[in-house]
Design an enzyme around this catalytic site. Structure first.
Site, PDB file in Angstrom:
ATOM      1  N   LYS A 284      33.563  50.678  39.885  1.00  0.00           N
ATOM      2  CA  LYS A 284      33.606  50.088  38.553  1.00  0.00           C
ATOM      3  C   LYS A 284      32.555  50.766  37.675  1.00  0.00           C
ATOM      4  O   LYS A 284      31.395  50.906  38.061  1.00  0.00           O
ATOM      5  CB  LYS A 284      33.339  48.583  38.645  1.00  0.00           C
ATOM      6  CG  LYS A 284      33.792  47.789  37.436  1.00  0.00           C
ATOM      7  CD  LYS A 284      33.742  46.301  37.717  1.00  0.00           C
ATOM      8  CE  LYS A 284      34.273  45.508  36.527  1.00  0.00           C
ATOM      9  NZ  LYS A 284      34.254  44.045  36.784  1.00  0.00           N
ATOM     10  N   GLU A 371      40.322  28.520  40.965  1.00  0.00           N
ATOM     11  CA  GLU A 371      40.045  27.334  40.162  1.00  0.00           C
ATOM     12  C   GLU A 371      40.534  26.047  40.821  1.00  0.00           C
ATOM     13  O   GLU A 371      39.863  25.008  40.754  1.00  0.00           O
ATOM     14  CB  GLU A 371      40.677  27.481  38.772  1.00  0.00           C
ATOM     15  CG  GLU A 371      40.079  28.564  37.911  1.00  0.00           C
ATOM     16  CD  GLU A 371      40.700  29.934  38.142  1.00  0.00           C
ATOM     17  OE1 GLU A 371      40.276  30.900  37.475  1.00  0.00           O
ATOM     18  OE2 GLU A 371      41.607  30.046  39.005  1.00  0.00           O
ATOM     19  N   ARG A 399      44.364  26.207  34.813  1.00  0.00           N
ATOM     20  CA  ARG A 399      44.955  26.656  36.070  1.00  0.00           C
ATOM     21  C   ARG A 399      44.756  25.615  37.182  1.00  0.00           C
ATOM     22  O   ARG A 399      45.336  25.747  38.257  1.00  0.00           O
ATOM     23  CB  ARG A 399      44.329  27.994  36.488  1.00  0.00           C
ATOM     24  CG  ARG A 399      44.691  29.143  35.551  1.00  0.00           C
ATOM     25  CD  ARG A 399      43.726  30.314  35.658  1.00  0.00           C
ATOM     26  NE  ARG A 399      43.715  30.954  36.944  1.00  0.00           N
ATOM     27  CZ  ARG A 399      44.502  31.969  37.301  1.00  0.00           C
ATOM     28  NH1 ARG A 399      45.401  32.434  36.461  1.00  0.00           N
ATOM     29  NH2 ARG A 399      44.388  32.514  38.496  1.00  0.00           N
TER      30      ARG A 399
END
Length: 633
Positions: A284, A371, A399
């Protein structure tokens, strides 16, 4: 060095004519372009720098849009946008009426699936693959590109299970960079770490498989022992056994920055019938030192920055960030209340929870992008007398709706939800606007919903919620910094039932909460000399202040409800319902988010578009009161 004119790119077909060295040069050009452009506009820099070679290889090997690329979350699709002819729009990235920061079907035929939330790509790709087969396009490939962080989401695991069982032609590209926004956590992360470590054994795989095949098997007992040895050797030394057991042909781990290796691997994957998983290791922030060295998540998504130093350009804040106020208040309460725990689904960086993590690591639970699990985990803790706080963004809280309804509110458990990014968030657009939480929470029994007018009231509401033991409480707060009011060093309980009059008035009353209290006061100032405007801080969105509303009905004053949230089923709707049940017929004007998705752009630009800037509201309220007065004559 010849730099390619990226604005000349119309579609990715030209990549098939390029050599590996030419592709590598193009990759360098794209990295340079992204670093320069995002220094001005801001955006998701690190995720895109990490997938430059991967995106080039995917578009070289496959034929988009005939072969459909599905990007999980989608914040890493900038390179894809460049290769599909949108380079000349990057000056408008994430700006009002400009290029979206996520895949957008109306932008290009190459964007086949819109994302913004994680863990959806595998299900979507499976749906596309099924459609391909039913329509006689079995040779077309559905390719899902998903990060290792998103793979922890339950929906992704459900899809892996289905794809492997049905043997559909789905290719899963696992972009493994050990990060989501922040560093990844959990057993899945650890399992992938073991596979990463096995890269040095990759070249010995064929020899090991050959050795396993020739283990002598004599007699039933020895045969069983031999099979067990095979399994153990495979598990220990052959990467990807987990995915192979699910029914996938596994390739990898592959260096995601080695174009030659990537192209060869993807060509092999393309020829396989049935589900394939290509495990790609990327870095990344690749190619930009400040982003490469980021171990926290600062460079995941950010505003403008100075290229030379990596310094993020920020204005001077008026007050502390709302996220920081919430986190510090929870930490302060936890010092004297050992029941308090903190749970987050991979939002520890965004919600500034490091102060709690450092002080109470044993009471901090980052569950990754999960979640649903976060909410029910909190419920389990609450049944045992703990006081869990779930720190979650509004857009991600939706969610876990079933868990809120079924697991928390139905059992009336003492769970506190601190809902970050409530209201419009701006540049991330429609997938991230936190405007639905009031509507989807308000009708659920037992829950209380609060929102503070400023950072001082916010810390007192958080403290009061943690002292409350009558069931679940949700505290909404916006993105960004406070307004600069003095902050008390003493925490004290305040009413979780009553509203407060911020300013007196006799011609119209504005009922609002959160930052809109300041907007209402500005509206009042704009109408001075024309109308006498009362401003009421309705910090308890649920329950409503029955006594004050009853008094307002008796007074006969026109009411205006104001919310930076969905009007359908929102706070204004609850006031209408209350009036109906009371047999009252006040004149009510509702101001809020209309029944449509709000695109990306500056928050003030978006508010102006929907008529919620103070000057617009002043004009609207003046017309409303004049019309009411005419009808009453």
């Amino acid at each position: 060095m010849v730099i390619m004119d990226l604005t000349s790119i119309q579609d990715p077909s030209f990549l098939k004519r390029m050599s590996v060295s030419e592709l590598e040069s193009l990759g360098s050009d794209i990295r340079r372009f992204l670093i320069e452009k995002l220094a001005v506009t801001g955006g998701h820099l690190a995720p895109n720098l990490g997938v430059v070679e991967l995106t080039l290889a995917l578009h070289r090997v496959f034929d988009s849009p005939k072969d459909q690329l599905v990007w999980d979350v989608g914040h890493q699709a900038y390179v894809h946008k460049i290769l599909t002819g949108r380079t000349n729009q990057f000056d408008t990235l994430r700006q009002y009426n400009g290029l979206c920061g996520f895949p957008k079907r109306c932008e290009s035929e190459h964007d086949v699936w819109e994302t913004g939330h994680s863990s959806t790509s595998l299900s979507a790709a499976m749906g596309i693959a099924i459609a391909n087969e039913l329509k006689g396009r079995a040779n077309d490939r559905a390719i899902a590109i998903i990060g290792d962080g998103a793979l922890t989401g339950g929906m992704a695991l459900e899809a892996l299970n289905h794809i492997g069982a049905e043997k559909q032609n789905v290719i899963v590209i696992l972009n493994d960079n050990e990060m989501s926004i922040a560093p990844n956590v959990g057993a899945m992360h650890n399992m992938l770490g073991r596979i990463r470590a096995s890269r040095k054994l990759k070249h010995a795989r064929e020899e090991m498989e050959s050795l396993i095949k020739h283990i002598p098997l004599v007699g039933s007992s020895l045969e069983r022992s031999g099979e067990r040895v095979k399994d153990l050797l495979k598990s220990a030394l052959i990467p990807g056994t987990f995915f192979e057991e699910l029914g996938f042909t596994y390739f990898g781990p592959t260096d995601g920055h080695d174009l030659k290796d990537l192209l060869e691997t993807l060509e092999y994957a393309k020829k396989i019938d049935g589900p394939v998983l290509v495990h790609v290791i990327t870095k990344k922030g690749k190619g930009y030192r400040p982003a490469e060295l980021d171990g926290v998540g600062t460079w995941h998504g950010l505003g403008p920055y100075k290229i030379e130093s990596g310094e993020v350009i920020k204005g001077k804040p008026k007050g502390p960030s709302y996220s920081k106020v919430v986190a510090e208040t929870i930490t302060k309460v936890a010092e004297s209340d050992e029941r308090v725990t903190l749970i987050t689904p991979a939002m520890s960086v965004g919600s500034k929870l490091d102060c709690f993590t450092k002080k109470f690591p044993e009471r901090m639970f980052d569950v990754g992008i999960a979640e649903q699990h976060a909410v029910t985990l909190a419920g389990g803790q609450a049944t045992q007398g703990l006081k869990p706080v779930v720190s979650i963004y509004s857009t991600f809280f939706q969610r876990a709706y079933d868990q809120l309804v079924h697991d928390i509110c139905r059992q009336n458990l003492n769970v506190v939800f601190t809902i970050d990014r409530s209201g419009l968030v701006g540049a991330d657009g429609e997938t991230h606007q936190g405007v639905f939480d009031i509507a989807f929470m308000r009708h659920v029994p037992n829950i209380r919903i609060l929102m503070a007018k400023d950072e001082e009231e916010l810390q007192q509401l958080v403290y009061s919620a943690l002292r409350y033991d009558g069931g679940p409480i949700a505290i909404r707060f916006p993105r960004g910094e406070g307004i600069g009011v003095p902050m008390s060093e003493t925490l004290q309980e305040i009413s979780l039932d009553d509203w407060e009059v911020e300013a007196e008035g006799t011609d119209v009353a504005i009922l609002t909460f959160g930052p809109q209290v300041q907007d209402a006061l500005e509206v009042r100032a704009l109408l001075e000399g024309k109308l006498s405007v009362r401003v009421i801080n309705c910090r308890t969105i649920k329950p409503l202040d029955d006594a004050m509303l009853t008094s307002l009905y008796a007074e006969g004053i026109p009411l205006v409800t104001l919310e930076e949230a969905a009007l359908a089923g929102g706070f204004g709707s609850s006031v209408l319902e209350h009036a109906n049940e009371a047999g009252a017929f006040p004149r009510i004007q509702r101001l809020g988010i209309p029944d449509r998705y709000i695109e990306h752009g500056g928050v003030n630009q978006l508010l102006e578009e929907i008529g919620l800037r103070p000057a617009q509201m002043a004009e609207s309220i003046e017309r409303f009161v004049m019309e009411t007065n005419r009808q009453n004559v």
